[in-house]
Motif scaffolding. Sequence first.
Motif, PDB file in Angstrom:
ATOM      1  N   VAL A 542       0.871  -1.173   0.000  1.00  0.00           N
ATOM      2  CA  VAL A 542       0.000   0.000   0.000  1.00  0.00           C
ATOM      3  C   VAL A 542       0.907   1.220   0.000  1.00  0.00           C
ATOM      4  CG1 VAL A 542      -1.756   1.289   1.239  1.00  0.00           C
ATOM      5  CG2 VAL A 542      -1.843  -1.212   1.193  1.00  0.00           C
ATOM      6  N   LEU A 543       0.875   1.990  -1.082  1.00  0.00           N
ATOM      7  CA  LEU A 543       1.738   3.166  -1.200  1.00  0.00           C
ATOM      8  C   LEU A 543       0.917   4.412  -0.870  1.00  0.00           C
ATOM      9  CD1 LEU A 543       3.632   2.127  -4.468  1.00  0.00           C
ATOM     10  CD2 LEU A 543       4.320   1.773  -2.087  1.00  0.00           C
ATOM     11  N   ASN A 544       0.874   5.348  -1.757  1.00  0.00           N
ATOM     12  CA  ASN A 544       0.023   6.527  -1.621  1.00  0.00           C
ATOM     13  C   ASN A 544      -0.209   7.082  -3.013  1.00  0.00           C
ATOM     14  OD1 ASN A 544       2.240   8.465  -2.208  1.00  0.00           O
ATOM     15  ND2 ASN A 544       3.014   7.722  -0.240  1.00  0.00           N
ATOM     16  N   ALA A 545      -1.094   8.053  -3.116  1.00  0.00           N
ATOM     17  CA  ALA A 545      -1.481   8.560  -4.429  1.00  0.00           C
ATOM     18  C   ALA A 545      -0.296   9.142  -5.193  1.00  0.00           C
ATOM     19  CB  ALA A 545      -2.583   9.605  -4.273  1.00  0.00           C
ATOM     20  N   VAL A 608       5.472  11.390   0.663  1.00  0.00           N
ATOM     21  CA  VAL A 608       4.084  11.026   0.884  1.00  0.00           C
ATOM     22  C   VAL A 608       3.123  12.179   0.602  1.00  0.00           C
ATOM     23  CG1 VAL A 608       4.105  11.637   3.330  1.00  0.00           C
ATOM     24  CG2 VAL A 608       2.547   9.867   2.532  1.00  0.00           C
ATOM     25  N   GLN A 609       3.611  13.420   0.636  1.00  0.00           N
ATOM     26  CA  GLN A 609       2.754  14.576   0.386  1.00  0.00           C
ATOM     27  C   GLN A 609       2.739  14.999  -1.078  1.00  0.00           C
ATOM     28  OE1 GLN A 609       4.024  17.634   3.171  1.00  0.00           O
ATOM     29  NE2 GLN A 609       2.475  16.962   4.661  1.00  0.00           N
ATOM     30  N   GLY A 610       3.429  14.246  -1.944  1.00  0.00           N
ATOM     31  CA  GLY A 610       3.411  14.569  -3.360  1.00  0.00           C
ATOM     32  C   GLY A 610       4.455  15.569  -3.783  1.00  0.00           C
ATOM     33  N   VAL A 611       5.533  15.711  -3.000  1.00  0.00           N
ATOM     34  CA  VAL A 611       6.636  16.608  -3.352  1.00  0.00           C
ATOM     35  C   VAL A 611       7.797  15.767  -3.862  1.00  0.00           C
ATOM     36  CG1 VAL A 611       8.275  18.333  -2.517  1.00  0.00           C
ATOM     37  CG2 VAL A 611       5.922  18.296  -1.639  1.00  0.00           C
ATOM     38  N   SER A 660       5.447  15.883  10.389  1.00  0.00           N
ATOM     39  CA  SER A 660       4.265  16.200   9.593  1.00  0.00           C
ATOM     40  C   SER A 660       4.216  15.409   8.285  1.00  0.00           C
ATOM     41  CB  SER A 660       4.226  17.696   9.272  1.00  0.00           C
ATOM     42  OG  SER A 660       5.346  18.065   8.468  1.00  0.00           O
ATOM     43  N   VAL A 661       5.309  14.716   7.941  1.00  0.00           N
ATOM     44  CA  VAL A 661       5.372  13.958   6.687  1.00  0.00           C
ATOM     45  C   VAL A 661       5.773  12.522   7.022  1.00  0.00           C
ATOM     46  CG1 VAL A 661       6.312  13.834   4.363  1.00  0.00           C
ATOM     47  CG2 VAL A 661       6.092  16.057   5.486  1.00  0.00           C
ATOM     48  N   LEU A 662       4.785  11.720   7.381  1.00  0.00           N
ATOM     49  CA  LEU A 662       5.050  10.330   7.758  1.00  0.00           C
ATOM     50  C   LEU A 662       4.423   9.392   6.730  1.00  0.00           C
ATOM     51  CD1 LEU A 662       4.340  10.504  11.604  1.00  0.00           C
ATOM     52  CD2 LEU A 662       6.528  10.762  10.406  1.00  0.00           C
ATOM     53  N   GLY A 663       5.088   8.316   6.486  1.00  0.00           N
ATOM     54  CA  GLY A 663       4.591   7.335   5.513  1.00  0.00           C
ATOM     55  C   GLY A 663       5.707   6.883   4.600  1.00  0.00           C
ATOM     56  N   LYS A 664       5.324   6.437   3.394  1.00  0.00           N
ATOM     57  CA  LYS A 664       6.292   5.871   2.459  1.00  0.00           C
ATOM     58  C   LYS A 664       6.687   6.886   1.399  1.00  0.00           C
ATOM     59  CE  LYS A 664       4.681   1.121   3.030  1.00  0.00           C
ATOM     60  NZ  LYS A 664       4.044  -0.055   2.403  1.00  0.00           N
ATOM     61  N   SER A 665       7.988   7.005   1.200  1.00  0.00           N
ATOM     62  CA  SER A 665       8.540   7.790   0.106  1.00  0.00           C
ATOM     63  C   SER A 665       9.311   6.844  -0.810  1.00  0.00           C
ATOM     64  CB  SER A 665       9.470   8.882   0.625  1.00  0.00           C
ATOM     65  OG  SER A 665       8.771   9.783   1.463  1.00  0.00           O
TER      66      SER A 665
END
Length: 717
Positions: A542-545, A608-611, A660-665
């Motif tokens: 499961v990644l992110n958009a 994860v935030q699209g940057v 503030s930026v947690l998850g998968k990169s």
Amino acid sequence: MQPGDIFSPGDLLNNTYRIEAILGRGGTSEVYKARSEISGRVMAVKALRAEFASNEDFLVLMTREEDVREIQHDAVVRYFDTQRMPDGVVYLVMDYVDGPGLDRKLADGGMPASDLLVVGRRVCEGLIAAHARNIVHRDLSPDNIILRNDKADQAVIIDFGIAKDTNPGAQTIVGNEFAGKYAYAAPEQLSGTTDARSDIYSLGALLLSTFRGKKPDIGANPMEVVKKKAEPLDLEGVPEPLRRLITKMCEPNPDLRFQSAEALLEAFKDPDSMKEDDLASVMLDDATVIAPVTARVAPAPPVQGPISEAPQDAAPKRQSLLPILAFVALLVIGAGAYFGGVFDGLTGPRYPVADPYSMIIEKGSTGNAQAVGYVPSKEVEAALTERIEGVGGSAQLTLASGDISPTWGIGLLQMFETLLPLEEFRIAVSDDQVNVTGLAATKSDQAMVQEGFANGFPEGFNGTAEIGLGPRFLLPKDVHPLLEEHADCGPLQLMAPPPIGYGLEDRVIVNGRFANETSRSALQAAISDVAGVRPVRVEGEVLNASLCRIDGVLPTAGPGGFDIRLGYGDREGDNLAGRYQVGENPTIDVRLPDELTEGYLWVSVVDVQGVVFHLLPNRTRPDNSLTALRAEAEDGFVRVAFGLEEAQASGKLAFTVDGSVLGKSKIIALHSDGSLFDDLRPTTESVESYAEALIAAREASDVTVTSLDSALLTTEE
């Protein structure tokens, strides 16, 4: 060897068994010839394919063979070891029996009766050893008897697992009700009953086939099989004493067979010792048979009253016989009238007695129903025939009396009506015992039929009912639209789908990537809705958009050896898991393959935030040619994200984990044979902006991306 084989010649298993050749292939497993590197002994290795090794049903059947290691007899194959490999393949190591199987002898035209008597005796000895351990083979057939060194007196029983192909057309069926080959299985196995006497039947049937050099003709559909199984085998042309032995071994009624392998062995040793009454049940003149073999004629009432002794002289003796003969004749006439229905108006109809009182009603996947068995009255016969023909089926019914309840016929019709909504079903009745199985096309149909049996069976019946959820075979093409509908992070794929469809015991496995957990759960639910009872497992990250968007536009090139190494800015050591906590300072290194000396390396991080962060090239490090990078590489690696201290001193890029930026990169390393972009990309930009740039570069440039390597970096609290 063939593409897709589990093992190849030369493979070494468990540092012990060296694969030499393949011996046979099945739908779920393969058998190989191997040699122990330690002892030099030649072995056989039976391997279960990885896609079935995760199925508990197949593992149970596979490990059942391992239990046979407790049997110590030369007529039974020896099992030595069970192993699971890292890729999921499970294999058994067993004795290698060098010689032809009886199936080869059958195909070559058969074997003499004298040799088969020797084979039968030898196999019987092996069955005694197996049955003593409460192990019934259930699948004896010519291919499961091997003649070691091609000698009849060295026959060996193999394959105790019954874990074979379950696809349509396969001759071995695995399920709750029946296991074994139709052609050689005992009649009682069709309804799920198996004991040592079933092996005795199968042994007789396989000896007969091997003598004739011809496989048995058991019919073209289940109803024909049931009918033929209720009849004695055709033994025309079989010489004595083999004929006599097979006659009793293959009695349709198990109570009339040899009751143990020990009793059968004694008969093999001395066939002439078999008593005449042992064969009475199959030695009847054709004229006396008024019902199928499974039925018996009710005996005439015994003569009542005393019979006085006859005088000693001959003349009075002849006179005294006349009234006796007349009385006996009267009894015969009366019995004939009784069973012929002359007195039906007074006593009701009386039919031949069936024991057991059996009936099988089946509705197959085609929708047609068939019924074969006994009915107690013409009314039940007419009603059941009408219902069967009403759904395009056929009925082969025999009027018979039996030890059944007065409501037997009504209860049978009730069960039939209850099951009609199902896609397919089977009712197997023996006296008052009934086994009902069915397959519903929808959950609502399943619930409705289950409700019909919630309070038990109709009066006069006891048994079990198992209503499964279908369809019988799930085609991959029926699942593909669901994969396309729920794919939100690149294509999804079925793992090792069976070419002709998933059977009821097959697991549906999907692999791919998802933008979120909701997508994966939705796909799991959608496939489960159409898969019925089959287990469904949806695998993948499961990644992110943002990561999914980039995945959708990245070049299709494969990895090029630009391995990505993660570490820490404030201490030595690699971060093999790629997980960082808030406040930590990741370092990123990329390996430069020795064989590549030209081209350009592009390294970016999509968070994860699209940057998108462009680590190489950027304004502080514009030269990304391999020639320039090799000049600064250490141990073959070039650093693209630095520790904080070094970055502050040199102006190089570094970063720390922000809460503030947690998850998968995702870290992406592209190698191209020329420059991808006309201008230097900004150090940071949006995912959408970078995706558009990649698309434009691909469409407008003749530059080729030769490889794509990537790694995931996960940030957490």
